[in-house]
Scaffold this motif. Sequence first.
Motif, PDB file in Angstrom:
ATOM      1  N   VAL A 132       0.841  -1.201   0.000  1.00 26.80           N
ATOM      2  CA  VAL A 132       0.000   0.000   0.000  1.00 26.80           C
ATOM      3  C   VAL A 132       0.877   1.253   0.000  1.00 26.80           C
ATOM      4  CG1 VAL A 132      -1.824  -1.208   1.239  1.00 26.80           C
ATOM      5  CG2 VAL A 132      -0.180   0.191   2.515  1.00 26.80           C
ATOM      6  N   SER A 160      -8.188   4.734  -6.069  1.00 31.64           N
ATOM      7  CA  SER A 160      -8.109   3.419  -6.697  1.00 31.64           C
ATOM      8  C   SER A 160      -7.404   3.497  -8.044  1.00 31.64           C
ATOM      9  CB  SER A 160      -9.518   2.839  -6.863  1.00 31.64           C
ATOM     10  OG  SER A 160     -10.133   2.643  -5.608  1.00 31.64           O
ATOM     11  N   ASN A 170      -3.541  -1.249  -2.725  1.00 28.69           N
ATOM     12  CA  ASN A 170      -4.505  -0.375  -2.061  1.00 28.69           C
ATOM     13  C   ASN A 170      -3.789   0.916  -1.682  1.00 28.69           C
ATOM     14  OD1 ASN A 170      -6.810   0.562  -0.643  1.00 28.69           O
ATOM     15  ND2 ASN A 170      -7.252  -1.485   0.137  1.00 28.69           N
ATOM     16  N   ALA A 183      -8.325   2.695   4.676  1.00 29.90           N
ATOM     17  CA  ALA A 183      -7.922   2.308   3.325  1.00 29.90           C
ATOM     18  C   ALA A 183      -9.015   2.728   2.348  1.00 29.90           C
ATOM     19  CB  ALA A 183      -7.686   0.805   3.263  1.00 29.90           C
ATOM     20  N   ASN A 185     -10.959   0.900   0.743  1.00 32.52           N
ATOM     21  CA  ASN A 185     -12.130   0.027   0.807  1.00 32.52           C
ATOM     22  C   ASN A 185     -12.357  -0.584   2.182  1.00 32.52           C
ATOM     23  OD1 ASN A 185      -9.900  -1.637   0.795  1.00 32.52           O
ATOM     24  ND2 ASN A 185     -10.847  -3.227  -0.451  1.00 32.52           N
TER      25      ASN A 185
END
Length: 281
Positions: A132, A160, A170, A183, A185
């Motif tokens: 990430v 995204s 992510n 995050a 999502n």
Amino acid sequence: MVNVNGTLVVTTEATISHANRGLNYGDAVFETIRVSAGKVLFWEDHYFRLMASMRILRMEIPMSFTPEYLEQQVLDTVATVEASNNAIRVKIVVWRDEGGTYTPDTNNVSFYISASVLENAFYTFNDDAYEVELFKDHFVTSGLLSTLKSNNRIINVLGSIYAKENGYANCLLLNEKKQVIEALNGNLFLVNGYKIKTPPLSDGCLNGILRKQIISILGQLPDYILEESAVSPFELQKADEIFITNTIIGIQPISKYRKKEYANKVAKELLQKLNVKARLG
């Protein structure tokens, strides 16, 4: 098929008006739900979060919107989907009826429910590489509205795209105070030894259903101490573990952030307890 205001409609025939307020103004809220073996997981939490979101947005809640009615609408929609493992992803969207511009003509609502197949009946552990990065182009505003699952998700969309273009699994979002809140999502948890930390709702993170479940599980485990407090970007590289939670994936451990690589022992332990809770709850 999709469920439009309680009527099952062939997907290709389900259309919305050009004046739909969810489309034009983001005047809508939604719930994403996991259904396994005909059971709506954590339904009570989803239902009350949806009702609370509608109240905050000054939507008129129909008398028919009882827990039993909406759960049956979910199950009726799920019954139209063929899934060999009986694992279904459901999305409920509620929008204010059309009319008006910024000032609506009515606070009455409409809804639709869609369903699609998931790979696994219950939550599975994914220990694949999951790198990430921070998304710093735009910030989430801290406060109550950011905790809702509204249709205003453009930062998540842009984040995204950034993640995809740069090869990340992510991205982590920041609020206007440059605090890490979640995050793209899901909610975020940091592990340092026996201490586990997650951003508070007041910082602008989503009021996640799985966030609530993990906090509840941790409250019953004497080996860990949970802290809800602001997370600085500098803390990310000091953590032993970092993981993401959401209703569909369950728990997703992060394997790498910049030069720091993480373990996943606590995430694996919590996932086992989450599956037990999902089956029994």
